[in-house]
Design an enzyme around this catalytic site. Structure first.
Site, PDB file in Angstrom:
ATOM      1  CD  GLU A   1      -1.965  -8.647  -2.555  1.00  0.00           C
ATOM      2  OE1 GLU A   1      -2.511  -8.797  -3.670  1.00  0.00           O
ATOM      3  OE2 GLU A   1      -1.792  -7.532  -2.031  1.00  0.00           O
TER       4      GLU A   1
ATOM      5  CE  LYS B   1       0.206  -8.239   3.448  1.00  0.00           C
ATOM      6  NZ  LYS B   1      -0.348  -8.335   2.080  1.00  0.00           N
TER       7      LYS B   1
ATOM      8  CD  GLU C   1      -7.437  -5.961   1.499  1.00  0.00           C
ATOM      9  OE1 GLU C   1      -6.284  -6.433   1.513  1.00  0.00           O
ATOM     10  OE2 GLU C   1      -7.708  -4.824   1.060  1.00  0.00           O
TER      11      GLU C   1
ATOM     12  CB  SER D   1      -0.926   0.001   1.221  1.00  0.00           C
ATOM     13  OG  SER D   1      -0.197  -0.274   2.404  1.00  0.00           O
TER      14      SER D   1
ATOM     15  CG  ASP E   1       2.637  -6.640   1.226  1.00  0.00           C
ATOM     16  OD1 ASP E   1       2.476  -7.863   1.078  1.00  0.00           O
ATOM     17  OD2 ASP E   1       1.718  -5.808   1.084  1.00  0.00           O
TER      18      ASP E   1
HETATM   19  O1  KIV Z   1      -0.374  -3.471   1.575  1.00  0.00           O
HETATM   20  C1  KIV Z   1      -1.004  -3.459   2.641  1.00  0.00           C
HETATM   21  O2  KIV Z   1      -1.019  -2.465   3.381  1.00  0.00           O
HETATM   22  C2  KIV Z   1      -1.733  -4.661   3.006  1.00  0.00           C
HETATM   23  C3  KIV Z   1      -2.651  -4.584   4.176  1.00  0.00           C
HETATM   24  C4  KIV Z   1      -3.824  -3.766   3.880  1.00  0.00           C
HETATM   25  C5  KIV Z   1      -3.025  -5.929   4.689  1.00  0.00           C
HETATM   26  O3  KIV Z   1      -1.612  -5.650   2.357  1.00  0.00           O
END
Ligand code: KIV
Length: 277
Positions: A117, A115, A184, A47, A85
């Site tokens: 997806e 993390k 989510e 994000s 992420d």
């Molecule tokens: O990129 C992000 O901030 C996220 C969260 C909203 C879980 O993946």
């Protein structure tokens, strides 16, 4: 509040005992504040692309941008579990590339987990990264990197078929070795079932109160990102109007000469004439 840096097993151990908190961070100053407020985990979310870098989606975010910001967050919050992420196409091409890119979050930015997806299609990457020694948090439901495929930023798992698919994917990701799962934008009842069916904790965002933990984008929680605010976000404080007011006051003060005043200046202690001698 002083944190004790948690590990992936510590996060798993909290399931059924205590709710887990995670917030996004993108720079050292915010990371320092979030750490002192006692958040369990910090997520350098992709994000970043929309909240900080001004992109229209998370798709353009690069590994270099993620590593740069994750390293800054680590410097600001050395005592908090840090999740990096993995950006779009950094883990889909091959297991080798997934391991190498995950490794950069650990080696170059000091992250404690990554993390990524996706559902079944990313299980091989999850297994490979976990087998290489790096904890992985999975993420299903609304997955912003592939929102186009899902028909946009919409609630997922509303009908029985897609709810069944999400439950299967959750189990497959646990089986692949994920230590936690972000859910989510899915109905609260489905999140409850998935949370009850898994041994690993679920971290919800727009997924109701039954998840084992909650994550929000910090800029949403603080009212700092005005472009759009998802309906599941709770604005704990609305900082943007105060910031704009402060900046307007600064501009006015500078223009009319009232800033800096004597209190915010260093009085010269020599005779100006001495400079020209
Ligand atoms: O990129 C992000 O901030 C996220 C969260 C909203 C879980 O993946």
């Amino acid at each position: 509040m002083q944190n004790m840096k948690l590990s992936a097993p510590d996060i798993i151990a909290k399931k059924g005992v205590e709710k887990i908190t995670m917030l996004t961070a993108y720079d050292a100053s915010f990371a320092r504040m979030l750490e002192s407020a006692g958040v369990d985990m910090l997520l350098v979310g992709d994000s970043l692309g929309m909240v900080v870098l001004g992109y229209d989606s998370t798709v353009p975010v690069t590994m270099a941008e993620m590593i740069h910001h994750a390293a800054a967050v680590r410097r600001g919050a050395p005592g908090t579990m840090l999740v990096g992420d993995m950006p779009f196409l950094s883990y889909q091409l091959s297991k080798k590339e997934a391991i190498a890119n995950a490794g950069r979050f650990f080696k170059e930015a000091g992250c404690d987990a990554v993390k990524l997806e996706g559902g079944r299609e990313v299980c091989k990457a999850v297994r490979a990264i976990v087998d290489a020694g790096m904890p992985v948090m999975a993420h299903i439901g609304l997955t912003p990197q592939t929102a186009g495929k899902l028909g946009g930023f919409k609630v997922q798992g509303k009908d029985a078929q897609s709810a069944r698919r999400l439950l299967k994917e959750a189990k497959a990701l646990e089986e692949a070795g994920a230590f936690a799962l972000v859910l989510e934008c899915i109905p609260d009842g489905l999140a409850k079932i998935i949370s009850e069916e898994l041994g690993i904790p679920t971290i919800g965002i727009g997924a109701g109160v039954s998840c084992d933990g909650q994550v929000l984008v910090t800029h949403d929680l603080l009212g700092l990102f005005e472009k759009f605010v998802p309906s599941f976000v709770k604005n704990y404080i609305n900082l943007a109007p105060g910031i704009k007011k402060a900046v307007t006051s600064f501009t006015t003060d500078v223009k009319d000469g009232s800033f800096p005043d004597d209190k915010h200046s260093f009085p010269m202690q020599i005779d100006p004439a001495d400079i020209f001698k």
